[in-house]
Design a protein around this motif. Structure first.
Motif, PDB file in Angstrom:
ATOM      1  N   ARG A 144       0.834  -1.203   0.000  1.00 48.03           N
ATOM      2  CA  ARG A 144       0.000   0.000   0.000  1.00 48.03           C
ATOM      3  C   ARG A 144       0.870   1.255   0.000  1.00 48.03           C
ATOM      4  O   ARG A 144       0.581   2.223  -0.711  1.00 48.03           O
ATOM      5  N   PHE A 145       1.938   1.235   0.794  1.00 48.60           N
ATOM      6  CA  PHE A 145       2.865   2.368   0.846  1.00 48.60           C
ATOM      7  C   PHE A 145       3.472   2.650  -0.530  1.00 48.60           C
ATOM      8  O   PHE A 145       3.505   3.803  -0.991  1.00 48.60           O
ATOM      9  N   LEU A 146       3.925   1.617  -1.210  1.00 48.37           N
ATOM     10  CA  LEU A 146       4.561   1.808  -2.516  1.00 48.37           C
ATOM     11  C   LEU A 146       3.546   2.233  -3.574  1.00 48.37           C
ATOM     12  O   LEU A 146       3.860   3.043  -4.457  1.00 48.37           O
ATOM     13  N   VAL A 173      -6.637   5.098  -4.298  1.00 47.18           N
ATOM     14  CA  VAL A 173      -5.815   3.980  -4.765  1.00 47.18           C
ATOM     15  C   VAL A 173      -6.416   2.673  -4.255  1.00 47.18           C
ATOM     16  O   VAL A 173      -6.518   2.463  -3.045  1.00 47.18           O
ATOM     17  N   CYS A 174      -6.811   1.805  -5.179  1.00 43.16           N
ATOM     18  CA  CYS A 174      -7.465   0.547  -4.815  1.00 43.16           C
ATOM     19  C   CYS A 174      -6.642  -0.632  -5.330  1.00 43.16           C
ATOM     20  O   CYS A 174      -6.419  -0.759  -6.533  1.00 43.16           O
ATOM     21  N   GLY A 175      -6.225  -1.484  -4.404  1.00 42.41           N
ATOM     22  CA  GLY A 175      -5.519  -2.704  -4.762  1.00 42.41           C
ATOM     23  C   GLY A 175      -6.450  -3.894  -4.639  1.00 42.41           C
ATOM     24  O   GLY A 175      -7.180  -4.027  -3.655  1.00 42.41           O
ATOM     25  N   THR A 179      -7.894  -3.298  -0.926  1.00 38.50           N
ATOM     26  CA  THR A 179      -7.451  -2.153  -0.129  1.00 38.50           C
ATOM     27  C   THR A 179      -7.842  -0.866  -0.835  1.00 38.50           C
ATOM     28  O   THR A 179      -7.799  -0.776  -2.062  1.00 38.50           O
ATOM     29  N   VAL A 180      -8.233   0.123  -0.045  1.00 37.18           N
ATOM     30  CA  VAL A 180      -8.608   1.432  -0.564  1.00 37.18           C
ATOM     31  C   VAL A 180      -7.874   2.477   0.269  1.00 37.18           C
ATOM     32  O   VAL A 180      -7.982   2.473   1.499  1.00 37.18           O
ATOM     33  N   ILE A 230      -9.576  -1.946   4.423  1.00 41.20           N
ATOM     34  CA  ILE A 230      -9.164  -3.276   3.985  1.00 41.20           C
ATOM     35  C   ILE A 230     -10.380  -4.192   4.073  1.00 41.20           C
ATOM     36  O   ILE A 230     -11.082  -4.212   5.087  1.00 41.20           O
ATOM     37  N   ALA A 231     -10.611  -4.964   3.009  1.00 40.70           N
ATOM     38  CA  ALA A 231     -11.706  -5.930   2.983  1.00 40.70           C
ATOM     39  C   ALA A 231     -11.243  -7.139   2.172  1.00 40.70           C
ATOM     40  O   ALA A 231     -10.229  -7.084   1.480  1.00 40.70           O
ATOM     41  N   PRO A 232     -11.983  -8.243   2.219  1.00 38.37           N
ATOM     42  CA  PRO A 232     -11.659  -9.365   1.338  1.00 38.37           C
ATOM     43  C   PRO A 232     -11.897  -8.971  -0.119  1.00 38.37           C
ATOM     44  O   PRO A 232     -12.850  -8.254  -0.427  1.00 38.37           O
ATOM     45  N   SER A 233     -11.040  -9.439  -0.987  1.00 37.68           N
ATOM     46  CA  SER A 233     -11.272  -9.231  -2.416  1.00 37.68           C
ATOM     47  C   SER A 233     -12.394 -10.163  -2.873  1.00 37.68           C
ATOM     48  O   SER A 233     -12.754 -11.118  -2.162  1.00 37.68           O
ATOM     49  N   PRO A 234     -12.967  -9.949  -4.071  1.00 37.22           N
ATOM     50  CA  PRO A 234     -13.987 -10.878  -4.564  1.00 37.22           C
ATOM     51  C   PRO A 234     -13.505 -12.328  -4.606  1.00 37.22           C
ATOM     52  O   PRO A 234     -14.251 -13.243  -4.234  1.00 37.22           O
TER      53      PRO A 234
END
Length: 247
Positions: free
Chosen positions: A103-105, A119-121, A127-128, A142-146
């Motif tokens: 997330r930092f990078l 920024v969403c990973g 992560t948002v 932070i949440a579970p991805s699909p």
């Protein structure tokens, strides 16, 4: 000096050569397991190179396996870590080490593009993170991805498949309903975050998507900017400062 960048996540290991201009070259994504990390890396890496720049959020055993595989091929390994401040970028966490280095990078790369960004990973986790135009990280979610939601449902109810189906607003079969529900939950979180970001900043920030699961969500977010290698971009910028400092 030959150098390579490595983004070790919970699902994939992404690597790319560091070009002469300081940007990542073409990235390769490798599935990884602790027992075959060396074999996977041998498929893409030269026999010898000078330095490896590694960002890892994987479990310690897997990280150690990758470090051992890299140590057999390169002279030096530099491990990126989250910092409270990096140039104009300032992290919101009171304990910066608790913010994942990926997330930092990603924030570092987003800041280099200029202006604010959401920024969403999309990997094992969704992560948002919100970055304002001055480089201040306003925090995130932070949440579970699909994909992780599907896997969790399948683990509790094996009759529910962990893959398959297509997104429908109102699905007429179970596979499509699962895909629609899990992707829809992620999309709702992103849209709620974007609405809150717009209220906080006074205008809607650009939405940057990265990670292995970004493409599926990008199909339903037409104004999103998909940047699969955002973490590697940030790692390249971190590496440039590390080299300049004499590392």
């Amino acid at each position: 000096m030959s150098a390579w960048l490595f983004d070790l996540g919970n699902t994939r290991l992404k690597c790319a050569p560091l070009r002469e201009d300081g940007a990542p070259g073409e990235a390769v994504a490798l599935p990884h397991r602790r027992e075959d990390a060396a074999a996977a890396l041998a498929q893409v890496l030269p026999a010898r190179f000078e330095v490896a720049y590694l960002a890892s959020v994987a479990d310690p055993a897997l990280r150690l396996a990758v470090l051992e595989a890299l140590g057999a091929r390169c002279r030096r390994i530099a491990i990126a870590r989250t910092q409270a401040r990096f140039g104009a970028l300032r992290v919101a966490y009171a304990q910066p080490r608790r913010l994942g280095v990926d997330r930092f990078l990603a924030l570092l790369a987003a800041h280099a593009r200029g202006g604010a960004a959401l920024v969403c990973g999309v990997g094992t986790a969704l992560t948002v993170d919100l970055l304002d135009g001055d480089g201040l990280h306003r925090g995130g979610r932070i949440a579970p991805s699909p994909a992780t939601m599907r896997e969790a449902l399948h683990a509790r109810a094996p009759q529910l498949p962990d893959t398959g189906g297509a997104y429908r607003e109102f699905a007429a079969d179970t596979d499509d309903a699962l895909a629609s529900g899990c992707e829809g939950a992620a999309l709702a979180l992103i849209e709620r975050s974007r609405a809150a970001a717009t209220e906080l900043l006074g205008r809607a920030p650009p939405l940057l998507l990265h990670g292995g699961g970004a493409a599926a969500l990008a199909a339903h977010l037409p104004d999103a900017i998909e940047i699969p290698g955002l973490v590697l971009d940030g790692l390249a910028r971190w590496a440039a400062v590390e080299r300049a400092a004499g590392g």
